[in-house]
Design an enzyme around this catalytic site. Sequence first.
Site, PDB file in Angstrom:
ATOM      1  N   LYS A 177       0.842  -1.195   0.000  1.00  0.00           N
ATOM      2  CA  LYS A 177       0.000   0.000   0.000  1.00  0.00           C
ATOM      3  C   LYS A 177       0.870   1.236   0.000  1.00  0.00           C
ATOM      4  O   LYS A 177       2.003   1.206   0.477  1.00  0.00           O
ATOM      5  CB  LYS A 177      -0.896   0.019   1.244  1.00  0.00           C
ATOM      6  N   SER A 179       0.518   5.969  -0.563  1.00  0.00           N
ATOM      7  CA  SER A 179      -0.382   7.122  -0.574  1.00  0.00           C
ATOM      8  C   SER A 179      -1.110   7.240  -1.913  1.00  0.00           C
ATOM      9  O   SER A 179      -2.182   7.819  -2.001  1.00  0.00           O
ATOM     10  CB  SER A 179       0.406   8.402  -0.294  1.00  0.00           C
ATOM     11  N   GLY A 181      -2.131   4.578  -3.794  1.00  0.00           N
ATOM     12  CA  GLY A 181      -3.067   3.493  -4.039  1.00  0.00           C
ATOM     13  C   GLY A 181      -2.566   2.209  -3.424  1.00  0.00           C
ATOM     14  O   GLY A 181      -2.062   2.196  -2.304  1.00  0.00           O
ATOM     15  N   GLU A 182      -2.666   1.119  -4.177  1.00  0.00           N
ATOM     16  CA  GLU A 182      -2.285  -0.182  -3.618  1.00  0.00           C
ATOM     17  C   GLU A 182      -1.690  -1.087  -4.698  1.00  0.00           C
ATOM     18  O   GLU A 182      -1.871  -0.842  -5.891  1.00  0.00           O
ATOM     19  CB  GLU A 182      -3.520  -0.852  -3.000  1.00  0.00           C
ATOM     20  N   LYS A 196      -0.156  -2.340  -9.754  1.00  0.00           N
ATOM     21  CA  LYS A 196      -0.167  -1.094  -8.980  1.00  0.00           C
ATOM     22  C   LYS A 196      -1.390  -0.314  -9.451  1.00  0.00           C
ATOM     23  O   LYS A 196      -1.459   0.095 -10.609  1.00  0.00           O
ATOM     24  CB  LYS A 196       1.106  -0.287  -9.228  1.00  0.00           C
ATOM     25  N   ASP A 292      15.160   5.563  -4.388  1.00  0.00           N
ATOM     26  CA  ASP A 292      14.433   5.010  -3.245  1.00  0.00           C
ATOM     27  C   ASP A 292      14.811   3.540  -3.064  1.00  0.00           C
ATOM     28  O   ASP A 292      13.945   2.680  -2.875  1.00  0.00           O
ATOM     29  CB  ASP A 292      12.924   5.168  -3.456  1.00  0.00           C
TER      30      ASP A 292
END
Length: 445
Positions: A177, A179, A181-182, A196, A292
Site C-alpha cells: 500500500k 499514498s 493506491g495499492e 499497482k 528510493d
Amino acid sequence: MSSGGCSSDAPGGGGDSSSSSSPAPSPARAADKEKQREKARVSRTSLILWHAHQNDVAAVRKLLEEDRSLVHARDYDNRTPLHVASLHGWIDVARCLIDHGADVNAQDRWKNTPLADAEGAKKYNMVELLKSYGGLSYGQNGSHFEPKPVPPPLPNKCDWEIDPSELDFSNSHIIGKGSFGEILRACWRGTPVAVKRILPSLSDDRLVIQDFRHEVNLLVKLRHPNIVQFLGAVTERKPLMLITEYLRGGDLHQYLKEKGSLSPSTAINFALDMARGMAYLHNEPNVIIHRDLKPRNVLLVNSSADHLKVGDFGLSKLIRVQNSHDVYKMTGETGSYRYMAPEVFKHRKYDKKVDVFSFAMILYEMLEGDPPMSNYEPYEAAKYVAEGNRPIFRSKGYIQDLRDLTEQCWAADMNKRPSFLEILKRLEKIKETLHSDHHWSLFNA
C-alpha cells in the site's frame, strides 16, 4: 503627454519639428524611417535576449520598463527571453519576465515551451517555478539539442496497453500500500501479476497522473534479469494501473525481518544481484537514478531466495548525461529516510551515487540483521547520518573486505563512493576468497 506621438519610435528619439503645413514626407523618406524603426526593434529584441542569456535582471527590467512589449520578443528560432532564462535556469530573470506578462507557454520553432526547455536542461528549480505559473511541457522536452525528435511519452495505442477486462481480481489480495493506491496480486491471461492501482480519487490529480506516466515511460525501456519486468499498463481508463511480473518470494524487508542476519555467502549473492540491476540502471548516457533503494523495493524471485530484482521506480529519474561527472540539481528529501544519502537529506546537489549510499545501508542490514540506526526513528536516523555518523558494525566474524566496501559506499563525499561496476568487481573477488576459504564456523560464530 500625447499617447499618439511617434517621437519615441526612432532610435534618436527626436520627433519631426516641421509645421503642419510642411509637405508630406516622400515615399523614400517614409521607407527610410520604417527601416530605422525596424532596426531599432531588432536591436532591442537582441538586447533583451542577450541580457536574459547573461542573467542580467537589472538590464532586462530596464528594457521592459522602457518597452513592455519586449517581453514577447522572438529571435529567428521564435524563442522568447523566457525560453532563454528557462534553459539556463535564471530564476530572477524568469520572475521579472513573468511579472511583466511573459507567456509561460510560448512555443519556439521546435514547439518547445519554456518548461520543456527547463526539463530538457534539468533546471529543476525553474521547472517548479514555471509549473507554479501554469507552465505546460509541450514540444520535444528541450530536444532541439538532439539530432532526432523525441517521440511523445505515451502514444494513444501501444502494444503494452492492457484492457482492464483481461485482469482477473477474483482471487486477488493486497501485497503493498502507498499514498497513491495499492499493489495487488492478480491474474492476467492466466499468469500471476502484480498490479499497482491508482486510487480512483487520485485518478484526476495532474501530478499523480504525471508521476504514473513517468514511471510507465521509464519501465517500458527496462530489460534486465535483475530488474522487475514491466508487462503493461492501463492508461486509457480509470483506475490507472501498472502491471509487472509477480515475484513469489516477497520483499527483502520481510525476508530480513524473518531471517535476521544473513551468512556472508548469501549476503554477497544478494548484493551481487542488486549491484547488477543498479549497474544496468546507471549505464550512461541514459542514467536512471532509483532514488528510493531500500529492502522493501528489492524483491525475491521465489521462496528459495535464489535471486533478487530491483523494483518500484515511482521516484526514479531518467537523466541524459553529457559526461560521466555530471551532478544533477535534484534536491529535496526524495526516498526513505533510513536509507537516504546525506546530500539528499541536506537538499544539496546529488548524482547517481545516492543509490550507492542506499546500497551500503542495505548491505549493512543484510550482514547485521538489523536496519541501520535501528534505535532511531527514520527521520532522526537520516539527520544523525547527515551529521556524519554511520551505523556501528557489531556482528562477529565480519569479513574485513565487506566492511571496507560498505564504508566506502557510504562515504560522506559522494565522489569517493565506488560505481556499481566497481562494486561488482569487488564483490566477485570477495566471493572467490570466501569459497576458497571454507572456514564457515568463523562466520557463524
